[in-house]
Design a protein around this motif. Structure first.
Motif, PDB file in Angstrom:
ATOM      1  N   LEU A  88      29.339  43.200 115.573  1.00 19.21           N
ATOM      2  CA  LEU A  88      30.160  43.436 114.375  1.00 19.21           C
ATOM      3  C   LEU A  88      30.423  44.920 114.121  1.00 19.21           C
ATOM      4  N   ARG A  89      29.477  45.776 114.527  1.00 24.16           N
ATOM      5  CA  ARG A  89      29.571  47.179 114.122  1.00 24.16           C
ATOM      6  C   ARG A  89      29.773  48.154 115.281  1.00 24.16           C
ATOM      7  N   LYS A  90      29.911  47.644 116.511  1.00 20.56           N
ATOM      8  CA  LYS A  90      29.987  48.622 117.617  1.00 20.56           C
ATOM      9  C   LYS A  90      31.271  49.448 117.555  1.00 20.56           C
ATOM     10  N   LYS A  91      32.359  48.836 117.043  1.00 26.01           N
ATOM     11  CA  LYS A  91      33.612  49.603 116.890  1.00 26.01           C
ATOM     12  C   LYS A  91      33.430  50.745 115.901  1.00 26.01           C
ATOM     13  N   LYS A  92      32.477  50.602 115.029  1.00 19.68           N
ATOM     14  CA  LYS A  92      32.197  51.653 114.037  1.00 19.68           C
ATOM     15  C   LYS A  92      31.171  52.646 114.573  1.00 19.68           C
ATOM     16  N   GLY A  93      30.800  52.487 115.848  1.00 17.63           N
ATOM     17  CA  GLY A  93      29.915  53.462 116.485  1.00 17.63           C
ATOM     18  C   GLY A  93      28.440  53.115 116.431  1.00 17.63           C
ATOM     19  N   LEU A 134      25.092  46.231  98.387  1.00 15.74           N
ATOM     20  CA  LEU A 134      26.473  45.869  98.735  1.00 15.74           C
ATOM     21  C   LEU A 134      26.910  46.320 100.119  1.00 15.74           C
ATOM     22  N   ARG A 135      26.443  47.500 100.556  1.00 17.32           N
ATOM     23  CA  ARG A 135      26.954  48.069 101.808  1.00 17.32           C
ATOM     24  C   ARG A 135      26.809  47.090 102.978  1.00 17.32           C
ATOM     25  N   PRO A 136      25.582  46.555 103.258  1.00 19.92           N
ATOM     26  CA  PRO A 136      25.496  45.621 104.397  1.00 19.92           C
ATOM     27  C   PRO A 136      26.358  44.381 104.191  1.00 19.92           C
TER      28      PRO A 136
HETATM   29  N1  ACO Z   1      35.774  45.579  98.842  1.00 17.51           N
HETATM   30  C1  ACO Z   1      35.808  45.296 100.153  1.00 17.51           C
HETATM   31  N2  ACO Z   1      35.308  46.122 101.099  1.00 17.51           N
HETATM   32  C2  ACO Z   1      34.801  47.296 100.697  1.00 17.51           C
HETATM   33  C3  ACO Z   1      34.755  47.675  99.339  1.00 17.51           C
HETATM   34  C4  ACO Z   1      35.262  46.742  98.391  1.00 17.51           C
HETATM   35  N3  ACO Z   1      35.235  46.958  97.069  1.00 17.51           N
HETATM   36  N4  ACO Z   1      34.185  48.899  99.247  1.00 17.51           N
HETATM   37  C5  ACO Z   1      33.874  49.271 100.506  1.00 17.51           C
HETATM   38  N5  ACO Z   1      34.244  48.311 101.370  1.00 17.51           N
HETATM   39  C6  ACO Z   1      34.037  48.271 102.824  1.00 17.51           C
HETATM   40  C7  ACO Z   1      34.705  49.409 103.547  1.00 17.51           C
HETATM   41  O1  ACO Z   1      36.004  49.044 103.916  1.00 17.51           O
HETATM   42  C8  ACO Z   1      33.784  49.598 104.739  1.00 17.51           C
HETATM   43  O2  ACO Z   1      34.026  48.629 105.716  1.00 17.51           O
HETATM   44  P1  ACO Z   1      33.911  49.050 107.268  1.00 17.51           P
HETATM   45  O3  ACO Z   1      32.653  49.886 107.416  1.00 17.51           O
HETATM   46  O4  ACO Z   1      33.827  47.743 107.994  1.00 17.51           O
HETATM   47  O5  ACO Z   1      35.146  49.855 107.545  1.00 17.51           O
HETATM   48  C9  ACO Z   1      32.398  49.257 104.198  1.00 17.51           C
HETATM   49  O6  ACO Z   1      32.629  48.448 103.031  1.00 17.51           O
HETATM   50  C10 ACO Z   1      31.614  50.468 103.812  1.00 17.51           C
HETATM   51  O7  ACO Z   1      32.479  51.252 103.017  1.00 17.51           O
HETATM   52  P2  ACO Z   1      32.121  52.699 102.542  1.00 17.51           P
HETATM   53  O8  ACO Z   1      33.241  53.201 101.695  1.00 17.51           O
HETATM   54  O9  ACO Z   1      31.650  53.519 103.688  1.00 17.51           O
HETATM   55  O10 ACO Z   1      30.859  52.345 101.714  1.00 17.51           O
HETATM   56  P3  ACO Z   1      30.254  53.101 100.541  1.00 17.51           P
HETATM   57  O11 ACO Z   1      29.073  53.777 101.054  1.00 17.51           O
HETATM   58  O12 ACO Z   1      31.251  53.858  99.749  1.00 17.51           O
HETATM   59  O13 ACO Z   1      29.805  51.862  99.673  1.00 17.51           O
HETATM   60  C11 ACO Z   1      30.018  50.666  97.679  1.00 17.51           C
HETATM   61  C12 ACO Z   1      30.647  50.956  99.035  1.00 17.51           C
HETATM   62  C13 ACO Z   1      28.552  50.455  97.888  1.00 17.51           C
HETATM   63  C14 ACO Z   1      30.571  49.393  97.083  1.00 17.51           C
HETATM   64  C15 ACO Z   1      30.338  51.880  96.777  1.00 17.51           C
HETATM   65  O14 ACO Z   1      31.697  51.862  96.442  1.00 17.51           O
HETATM   66  C16 ACO Z   1      29.523  51.924  95.526  1.00 17.51           C
HETATM   67  O15 ACO Z   1      28.390  52.377  95.551  1.00 17.51           O
HETATM   68  N6  ACO Z   1      30.130  51.489  94.379  1.00 17.51           N
HETATM   69  C17 ACO Z   1      29.537  51.642  93.089  1.00 17.51           C
HETATM   70  C18 ACO Z   1      28.419  50.669  92.892  1.00 17.51           C
HETATM   71  C19 ACO Z   1      27.695  51.022  91.654  1.00 17.51           C
HETATM   72  O16 ACO Z   1      26.904  51.944  91.650  1.00 17.51           O
HETATM   73  N7  ACO Z   1      27.964  50.255  90.553  1.00 17.51           N
HETATM   74  C20 ACO Z   1      27.430  50.513  89.266  1.00 17.51           C
HETATM   75  C21 ACO Z   1      26.126  49.877  89.033  1.00 17.51           C
HETATM   76  S1  ACO Z   1      26.204  48.136  89.006  1.00 17.51           S
HETATM   77  C22 ACO Z   1      25.784  47.686  87.425  1.00 17.51           C
HETATM   78  O17 ACO Z   1      25.506  48.448  86.568  1.00 17.51           O
HETATM   79  C23 ACO Z   1      25.889  46.249  87.146  1.00 17.51           C
END
Ligand code: ACO
Length: 337
Positions: A88-93, A134-136
């Motif tokens: 799933l992630r090899k394209k991302k390095g 959320l990230r994974p």
């Molecule tokens: N929907 C769909 N995909 C997404 C989204 C989204 N909203 N956001 C990121 N992605 C995908 C990206 O396209 C990327 O995919 P890929 O790696 O396959 O290309 C992957 O997720 C990682 O994206 P990044 O932008 O590198 O990830 P990031 O480290 O920015 O993390 C995250 C995304 C975790 C959602 C970030 O936007 C975040 O931290 N948001 C805020 C969360 C938060 O702190 N909320 C407040 C607290 S919650 C509460 O109080 C209830």
């Protein structure tokens, strides 16, 4: 019967496999014990089996023995999941070494189990930040077909029955997208309406919130909300949606009638879509704390399988409810597949 009772009943009737990656955390274990006892879901705990057994014994949680416990460092499917992650992630390095290490991280393992069809949903966040949960999930499970963005909604049970649907409202996005574009905001509105309908069972009436009502002010932030409303209507013509509306115009019939005459939504909204994460996150917490509302969520919408994040200040009850919600989301997703 209240909403939660009916969701519990639906979950019991169609048991889903819910994975809890923070398997040795006390509140998670206590919730798992109750969920297993009530027969709400098949619970899978991730963590060191010895540590989980010791904790369960210490807290007198006898039902934990009936759940499934998986040690992320040592289990039968480790190689399968490592290969899946690499694929799933090899394209991302991602390298084989990185995959082999990440697969031992319970937050990654939980998502890989779901992706591989070995679990139906995940709840985490009692110990980990929203970003780490959320990230994974975004990387491995990804969005549902046709959905652009994942967002987080709260079901708000307020003390004000004159607003929303007898005091029940849905707020979004309160958890994920810091600054959505107009297109992304439209996607959040459509997903929120679906959550209101499919999970809460209420016909959605969506207000696109701003600091302006129907041209009372001009700013690029207002343009974004107007454009999002237009896109949402274009994508989903039957959706009951209007914007831009201020919160009072969205909720209060008299204010709605004076600021947005002729609107089907003004004064009657039960789904509030906030223009940014700042406003949504601050807004739900103010209503929760100052208005003494019960906030259930964040319910993540738009993911291909249910993954729900907890606040680190969550209670055992919160974890229980989020498992019930994830189980219902999983049932709904399977029905509409
Ligand atoms: N929907 C769909 N995909 C997404 C989204 C989204 N909203 N956001 C990121 N992605 C995908 C990206 O396209 C990327 O995919 P890929 O790696 O396959 O290309 C992957 O997720 C990682 O994206 P990044 O932008 O590198 O990830 P990031 O480290 O920015 O993390 C995250 C995304 C975790 C959602 C970030 O936007 C975040 O931290 N948001 C805020 C969360 C938060 O702190 N909320 C407040 C607290 S919650 C509460 O109080 C209830």
């Amino acid at each position: 019967m209240n909403l939660l009772d009916s969701l519990v009943e639906r979950a019991i009737a169609n048991k889903q496999r819910i994975v809890l990656p923070e398997g040795s955390e006390e509140r998670t274990l206590r919730a798992a014990d109750r969920l297993i006892c009530d027969g709400v879901a098949e619970i899978i705990l991730l963590g060191n089996p010895g540590e989980i057994a010791e904790q369960a014994k210490k807290f007198g949680l006898d039902n934990i023995n009936s759940g499934t416990i998986i040690d992320p460092k040592n289990h039968d499917k480790k190689e399968i999941y490592t290969n899946l992650l690499l694929e799933l992630r090899k394209k991302k390095g991602m390298t084989p070494e990185q995959a082999a290490s990440l697969v031992e991280d319970p937050l990654y393992l939980a998502c890989l189990m779901i992706k591989n069809g070995d679990a139906d949903g995940e709840i985490a966040g009692a110990q980990n930040t929203t970003g780490d949960v959320l990230r994974p999930a975004l990387q491995i499970i990804k969005t549902a077909p046709g959905v652009k963005v994942v967002s987080g909604a709260f079901i708000m049970f307020t003390q004000t029955p004159q607003y929303g649907e007898n005091g029940i409202l849905l707020f979004a996005d309160c958890a994920v997208m810091p600054n959505p574009t107009a297109e992304e905001l439209a996607s959040i509105a459509i997903a929120s309406a679906q959550t209101m309908k499919s999970l809460v069972g209420i016909e959605p009436r969506v207000a696109m919130l701003s600091f302006s009502t129907k041209g009372s002010a001009e700013h690029e932030m207002i343009d974004k909300v107007r454009e999002a409303t237009r896109i949402a209507k274009e994508i989903s013509p039957s959706l009951l949606i209007d914007g831009e509306l201020q919160a009072d115009a969205a909720l209060v019939p008299a204010v709605g009638a004076s600021k947005a005459p002729g609107s089907d939504i003004a004064g009657k909204a039960n789904v509030l879509v906030f223009p940014t994460l700042e406003s949504g996150n601050i807004g739900y917490k103010l209503v929760q704390r100052l208005g003494n509302a019960e906030a259930v969520g964040p319910v993540l919408q738009g993911m291909a399988a249910p993954v729900n994040d907890l606040s680190r200040g969550c209670s055992v009850d919160d974890i229980y409810k989020m498992v019930v919600i994830a189980a219902n989301q999983a049932i709904g997703m399977k029905q509409y597949k």
